[in-house]
Design an enzyme around this catalytic site. Sequence first.
Site, PDB file in Angstrom:
ATOM      1  CE  LYS A   1      -4.421  -1.544   0.806  1.00 46.80           C
ATOM      2  NZ  LYS A   1      -4.395  -2.791   1.611  1.00 46.80           N
TER       3      LYS A   1
ATOM      4  CD  GLU B   1     -10.063   4.557   1.016  1.00 51.87           C
ATOM      5  OE1 GLU B   1      -9.970   5.770   0.746  1.00 51.87           O
ATOM      6  OE2 GLU B   1      -9.286   3.696   0.550  1.00 51.87           O
TER       7      GLU B   1
ATOM      8  CB  SER C   1      -0.064  -8.124  -1.097  1.00 52.63           C
ATOM      9  OG  SER C   1      -0.898  -8.966  -0.318  1.00 52.63           O
TER      10      SER C   1
END
Length: 394
Positions: A96, A118, A381
């Site tokens: 991210k 968010e 990830s």
Amino acid sequence: MENTIQLPTDTFTTNPYYNEFGGAFVPEALTAKLQELSDLMEKLDTDETFDREFIYYLNHFVGRPSPMYFARRLSEKYGLKLYLKREDLNHTGSHKINNTIGQILVAKRLNAKEIIAETGAGQHGVATATAAAMLGLRCIVFMGAEDAKRQALNVKRMQLLGAQVNTTSAGRGTLKDAVDAALGYYINNPESYYLLGSQVGPHPYPRMVARFQRIIGREAREQILEAENSLPNAAVACIGGGSNAIGLFQGFIDDQQVELHGAEGGGMGFLGKTAATLNLGRPAIFQGTKSYCLLDENDEPLPSYSIAAGLDYPGISPQHAMLKTNKRAMYHIITDDEAIAAFRELSTMEGIIPAVESAHAVALALKKFAKTGKTIVVNLSGRGDKDIDRIPLS
Ligand SMILES: *Cc1c(COP(=O)(O)O)cnc(C)c1O
């Protein structure tokens, strides 16, 4: 569809559509903002100063390039060559941060005074709070009340990083409600910058997020060529909104011989208890974009469910909707139980505790390619610290 021009995926373009998917279905108040953002992204894509700054932070702050690791013991046990792209080793623990660094630099170019975001499990919120602290920008993170309760540790992390966490008790108090709250705030405070965490939402977000995550695929391609002297047979990633998968896929998408496979959060495997949007959903307009969505019989969005909070979303990237429709990529249902089994295998056999999201990708690779001897690149990830309380000791 055959006669639609396929745009190259490795550059930012201002086209809001991926064949019949995508677009920007937003209130009038946001149209000009999004247009401005799209125009700026087009300029920045070929702006060397911007790219140098982006790469600088990726190298020195995030710790890139992330390694490509050959998982020897699992490969031997399952009869394949399993390589892991180690996004779990990034600062803050997942892919991210690639996107938040990119977008925070965009926000700086726009002279934004405040960053809003968010978050579901809190991973994107933590990454955004981190990037905002690094540049000294005010940050508000919107989070569902239920998620805030379940992910108290990440709430505390965001607060320690100086962010304000605004919880909303609307709906089920999960990610969808956090997006609604953030969009509502954004419409009333258009001078803020909305830093969206996945490859969803209206144009230009899906193209922008793909642009910032493509670093995963670029590195992976180079690394696997170095290790194997050839391209892999397949690239595999988990699919929440689609950002880590599109990051990896972009490295191989023009090589038709490399199969692309996505692992959806299957949950229990049936509608109402699943997040397998591409397998069990239908095309619809949802939260600003046209893509697949989990729907009830009245075409209303259905709540999603997956053990992996990062996969627990009823929508999906419009680009993955296109790749499903034109069959360049394939998408599979991986259930909670399959993901938990893979989580344990990776932990005990390789010494890597993965995010339960990433465990879905590992599960798919082992299930689909066991005993084939094929070379598979799996995007790991994120790391699993956040999940250890949810995985029972067998
Ligand atoms: C958020 C998250 C995902 C899912 O999001 P994508 O946009 O589909 O990549 C997957 N893995 C981890 C570790 C995450 O934090």
